[in-house]
Design an enzyme around this catalytic site. Structure first.
Site, PDB file in Angstrom:
ATOM      1  N   CYS A 125     -14.853 -26.205 -74.994  1.00 35.14           N
ATOM      2  CA  CYS A 125     -13.635 -25.492 -74.591  1.00 35.14           C
ATOM      3  C   CYS A 125     -12.362 -26.241 -74.984  1.00 35.14           C
ATOM      4  O   CYS A 125     -11.261 -25.729 -74.807  1.00 35.14           O
ATOM      5  CB  CYS A 125     -13.647 -25.255 -73.086  1.00 35.14           C
ATOM      6  SG  CYS A 125     -15.183 -24.525 -72.536  1.00 35.14           S
ATOM      7  N   HIS A 163      -7.846 -25.767 -67.900  1.00 35.89           N
ATOM      8  CA  HIS A 163      -8.972 -24.981 -68.403  1.00 35.89           C
ATOM      9  C   HIS A 163      -9.671 -24.367 -67.188  1.00 35.89           C
ATOM     10  O   HIS A 163      -9.961 -25.069 -66.217  1.00 35.89           O
ATOM     11  CB  HIS A 163      -9.946 -25.881 -69.175  1.00 35.89           C
ATOM     12  CG  HIS A 163     -11.267 -25.229 -69.396  1.00 35.89           C
ATOM     13  ND1 HIS A 163     -11.382 -24.013 -70.046  1.00 35.89           N
ATOM     14  CD2 HIS A 163     -12.524 -25.563 -69.011  1.00 35.89           C
ATOM     15  CE1 HIS A 163     -12.646 -23.658 -70.071  1.00 35.89           C
ATOM     16  NE2 HIS A 163     -13.361 -24.579 -69.453  1.00 35.89           N
ATOM     17  N   GLU A 182     -16.186 -22.028 -79.391  1.00 39.72           N
ATOM     18  CA  GLU A 182     -17.504 -22.568 -79.021  1.00 39.72           C
ATOM     19  C   GLU A 182     -18.569 -21.605 -79.498  1.00 39.72           C
ATOM     20  O   GLU A 182     -19.701 -22.001 -79.733  1.00 39.72           O
ATOM     21  CB  GLU A 182     -17.581 -22.733 -77.493  1.00 39.72           C
ATOM     22  CG  GLU A 182     -18.841 -23.420 -76.982  1.00 39.72           C
ATOM     23  CD  GLU A 182     -20.045 -22.489 -76.828  1.00 39.72           C
ATOM     24  OE1 GLU A 182     -21.151 -22.998 -76.639  1.00 39.72           O
ATOM     25  OE2 GLU A 182     -19.893 -21.251 -76.894  1.00 39.72           O
TER      26      GLU A 182
HETATM   27  N1  CAA Z   1     -18.176 -16.740 -49.504  1.00 39.42           N
HETATM   28  C1  CAA Z   1     -17.275 -17.627 -49.993  1.00 39.42           C
HETATM   29  N2  CAA Z   1     -17.633 -18.726 -50.719  1.00 39.42           N
HETATM   30  C2  CAA Z   1     -18.942 -18.910 -50.975  1.00 39.42           C
HETATM   31  C3  CAA Z   1     -19.927 -18.025 -50.485  1.00 39.42           C
HETATM   32  C4  CAA Z   1     -19.505 -16.899 -49.712  1.00 39.42           C
HETATM   33  N3  CAA Z   1     -20.368 -16.014 -49.239  1.00 39.42           N
HETATM   34  N4  CAA Z   1     -21.140 -18.499 -50.895  1.00 39.42           N
HETATM   35  C5  CAA Z   1     -20.912 -19.634 -51.603  1.00 39.42           C
HETATM   36  N5  CAA Z   1     -19.591 -19.871 -51.650  1.00 39.42           N
HETATM   37  C6  CAA Z   1     -18.888 -20.950 -52.373  1.00 39.42           C
HETATM   38  C7  CAA Z   1     -19.566 -22.306 -52.290  1.00 39.42           C
HETATM   39  O1  CAA Z   1     -19.259 -22.983 -51.088  1.00 39.42           O
HETATM   40  C8  CAA Z   1     -18.997 -22.981 -53.535  1.00 39.42           C
HETATM   41  O2  CAA Z   1     -17.699 -23.418 -53.265  1.00 39.42           O
HETATM   42  P1  CAA Z   1     -17.298 -24.978 -53.396  1.00 39.42           P
HETATM   43  O3  CAA Z   1     -17.656 -25.382 -54.799  1.00 39.42           O
HETATM   44  O4  CAA Z   1     -15.818 -25.008 -53.180  1.00 39.42           O
HETATM   45  O5  CAA Z   1     -18.100 -25.698 -52.393  1.00 39.42           O
HETATM   46  C9  CAA Z   1     -18.867 -21.841 -54.527  1.00 39.42           C
HETATM   47  O6  CAA Z   1     -18.951 -20.629 -53.762  1.00 39.42           O
HETATM   48  C10 CAA Z   1     -19.974 -21.822 -55.567  1.00 39.42           C
HETATM   49  O7  CAA Z   1     -21.200 -21.952 -54.898  1.00 39.42           O
HETATM   50  P2  CAA Z   1     -22.365 -22.829 -55.507  1.00 39.42           P
HETATM   51  O8  CAA Z   1     -21.868 -24.174 -55.930  1.00 39.42           O
HETATM   52  O9  CAA Z   1     -23.508 -22.810 -54.552  1.00 39.42           O
HETATM   53  O10 CAA Z   1     -22.684 -21.948 -56.805  1.00 39.42           O
HETATM   54  P3  CAA Z   1     -23.750 -22.160 -57.922  1.00 39.42           P
HETATM   55  O11 CAA Z   1     -24.847 -23.048 -57.501  1.00 39.42           O
HETATM   56  O12 CAA Z   1     -24.108 -20.787 -58.385  1.00 39.42           O
HETATM   57  O13 CAA Z   1     -22.985 -22.949 -59.095  1.00 39.42           O
HETATM   58  C11 CAA Z   1     -21.495 -23.364 -60.843  1.00 39.42           C
HETATM   59  C12 CAA Z   1     -21.633 -22.850 -59.431  1.00 39.42           C
HETATM   60  C13 CAA Z   1     -22.152 -24.730 -60.979  1.00 39.42           C
HETATM   61  C14 CAA Z   1     -20.023 -23.516 -61.183  1.00 39.42           C
HETATM   62  C15 CAA Z   1     -22.158 -22.364 -61.804  1.00 39.42           C
HETATM   63  O14 CAA Z   1     -21.434 -21.160 -61.775  1.00 39.42           O
HETATM   64  C16 CAA Z   1     -22.257 -22.840 -63.230  1.00 39.42           C
HETATM   65  O15 CAA Z   1     -23.194 -23.537 -63.617  1.00 39.42           O
HETATM   66  N6  CAA Z   1     -21.268 -22.443 -64.078  1.00 39.42           N
HETATM   67  C17 CAA Z   1     -21.233 -22.795 -65.502  1.00 39.42           C
HETATM   68  C18 CAA Z   1     -20.724 -24.196 -65.746  1.00 39.42           C
HETATM   69  C19 CAA Z   1     -19.262 -24.357 -65.395  1.00 39.42           C
HETATM   70  O16 CAA Z   1     -18.490 -23.421 -65.372  1.00 39.42           O
HETATM   71  N7  CAA Z   1     -18.852 -25.602 -65.151  1.00 39.42           N
HETATM   72  C20 CAA Z   1     -17.472 -25.918 -64.860  1.00 39.42           C
HETATM   73  C21 CAA Z   1     -17.078 -27.264 -65.395  1.00 39.42           C
HETATM   74  S1  CAA Z   1     -17.549 -27.396 -67.139  1.00 39.42           S
HETATM   75  C22 CAA Z   1     -16.283 -26.636 -68.002  1.00 39.42           C
HETATM   76  O17 CAA Z   1     -15.248 -26.394 -67.474  1.00 39.42           O
HETATM   77  C23 CAA Z   1     -16.535 -26.237 -69.427  1.00 39.42           C
HETATM   78  C24 CAA Z   1     -16.898 -24.806 -69.456  1.00 39.42           C
HETATM   79  O18 CAA Z   1     -16.050 -23.940 -69.632  1.00 39.42           O
HETATM   80  C25 CAA Z   1     -18.292 -24.436 -69.276  1.00 39.42           C
END
Ligand code: CAA
Length: 394
Positions: free
Chosen positions: A113, A235, A81
């Site tokens: 990916c 993945h 990528e």
């Molecule tokens: N202790 C334990 N857990 C906690 C916590 C704490 N103190 N605070 C938050 N959490 C948990 C939340 O409950 C959540 O868990 P669940 O999803 O099981 O509910 C987890 O931590 C993440 O919290 P948020 O959803 O609030 O986190 P975020 O808003 O920062 O977003 C994300 C998470 C969307 C994955 C972000 O990291 C992101 O945009 N990542 C890039 C995109 C990505 O990886 N997408 C995955 C699918 S796409 C793909 O697979 C292709 C690729 O490689 C990109």
């Protein structure tokens, strides 16, 4: 399939540095539990300033060439990528660094990916056509998101190289596969950007939809029943995503996804990804290596693989482990590549992240930074110049 085709050898490389996610949690002002437990990520690989997808790809593939020689490798398929050129394939400098024969087909594949899984399938097709032909498949990526964005905690970098051949010593690629493609805007990277545009929440839900659709296509094409698999590799943009995906797969197959079952099916597959971070095309195969390096003997068992590439394409397919495959694994080398990474602070990470190669055509010679077998020596006339690191140290 007249002759069994699959993975004859498989090797891992990653970058020089690693940052603990507690460093990032402090900077982001969040509880580290969000990253350690919520995302399932403890560390992320940070490549050195003289490393890129080519140096990592060559470092992974060099291990395979050292064992088997370049004999009969007539194709290199490099999936990424994080390409370094809009036109020229990154497989070409890899061919040069590894002294592979000029009579080689060197191509780069792209679909976020998913590219690595597609390269594996296409390699199998070439080998089926000519069983004397060996294909070097390399998945190499550096996952990089905007500073202070949600994705920053999921960054990482790695390369996995595989030698695809007839009568493979590690795993036979099973013929059935389930496919799913849909035009969605969950994650993409326009040519003018070095980081992706991401709708994180959408990407998670599209990934889950893709698991379901790819599985249903696999089932419709006469694939194995779920209970036949000895392991499930997904993945892993972050390791918790594999848990979400597998829970969905179990649910649509009428099984309650309790934590014990999820840990049993996935635990071994997440060990490496949890400390390397996302490695896009390589991530699925890092998960496979993690499973093979930690599980009991899986000879004559089948392992399920689910590749997801945003945008999006997904594929569900399977590998059948060849008796004796464990003797072919590079478990010590894989662990060493991960353990020897130099741990760095947020400030050091930030300095590395802020470093950029010239974009105005000017030349730059790079200081030695990493310690891998190959390095980016610099940029001259808009071309990246590579070298074997040992050559400069004698
Ligand atoms: N202790 C334990 N857990 C906690 C916590 C704490 N103190 N605070 C938050 N959490 C948990 C939340 O409950 C959540 O868990 P669940 O999803 O099981 O509910 C987890 O931590 C993440 O919290 P948020 O959803 O609030 O986190 P975020 O808003 O920062 O977003 C994300 C998470 C969307 C994955 C972000 O990291 C992101 O945009 N990542 C890039 C995109 C990505 O990886 N997408 C995955 C699918 S796409 C793909 O697979 C292709 C690729 O490689 C990109």
């Amino acid at each position: 399939m007249a002759v069994p085709v699959g993975i004859h050898d498989i090797a891992l490389a990653t970058g020089h540095y690693a940052m603990d996610l507690s460093e990032l949690a402090e900077r982001h002002g969040v509880d580290v539990g969000k990253y350690y437990l919520g995302l399932g990520q403890r560390e992320q690989t940070v490549p050195a300033t003289d490393e890129d997808i080519v140096t990592m790809a060559a470092a992974a593939a060099a291990q395979i060439v050292a064992t088997h020689g370049a004999q009969d490798i007539r194709t290199i398929l490099l999936a990424t990528e994080s390409g370094i050129d809009h036109s020229k394939s990154a497989a070409i400098p890899v061919q040069e660094l590894l002294n592979l024969p000029a009579a080689t087909r060197a191509v780069e594949l792209k679909q976020a990916c998913y590219g690595g899984a597609s390269a594996l399938q296409m390699a199998a097709g070439l080998v089926e056509r000519d069983p004397a032909h060996r294909v070097l498949v390399i998945a190499s990526d550096i996952a990089r998101y905007d500073i202070d964005s949600g994705g920053e905690a999921t960054q990482g970098a790695a390369a996995v190289a595989m030698l695809v051949s007839a009568d493979p010593a590690v795993a036979v690629l099973e013929p059935e596969s389930g496919l799913y493609t849909a035009d969605v805007r969950d994650f993409w990277r326009p040519n003018h950007r070095s980081t992706p545009r991401v709708d994180g929440k959408l990407s998670v839900s599209v990934y889950l939809e893709a698991v379901e659709r790819a599985w249903k296509d696999y089932e419709a094409r006469g694939g194995r029943a779920l209970r036949e698999f000895a392991g499930f590799c997904y993945h892993q943009p972050f390791t918790k995503m594999a848990y979400k995906a597998h829970a969905r797969l179990l649910e649509i197959n009428g099984t309650a996804p309790d934590q014990g079952l999820l840990d049993r099916d996935l635990g071994h597959t997440t060990v490496y990804n949890g400390v390397i971070g996302n490695s896009y095309t390589a991530s699925l195969f890092v998960g496979l290596l993690s499973l093979l390096d930690h599980a009991e003997d899986l000879s004559e068992r089948s392992v399920a693989l689910l590749s997801y590439g945003s945008g999006c394409v997904a594929e569900f397919f399977a590998l059948r482990m060849v008796p004796g495959y464990r003797q072919r694994l590079r478990t010590e080398a894989n662990r060493a590549a991960i353990e020897r990474r130099e741990r760095i602070s947020y400030d050091r990470y930030r300095a590395i992240r802020d470093f950029a190669l010239p974009e105005d055509g000017s030349s730059l010679a790079l200081e030695h930074d990493g310690a891998g077998p190959f390095r980016l020596r610099g940029v001259s006339d808009d071309s990246r110049i590579y070298e074997a690191r040992r050559l400069t140290r004698v």
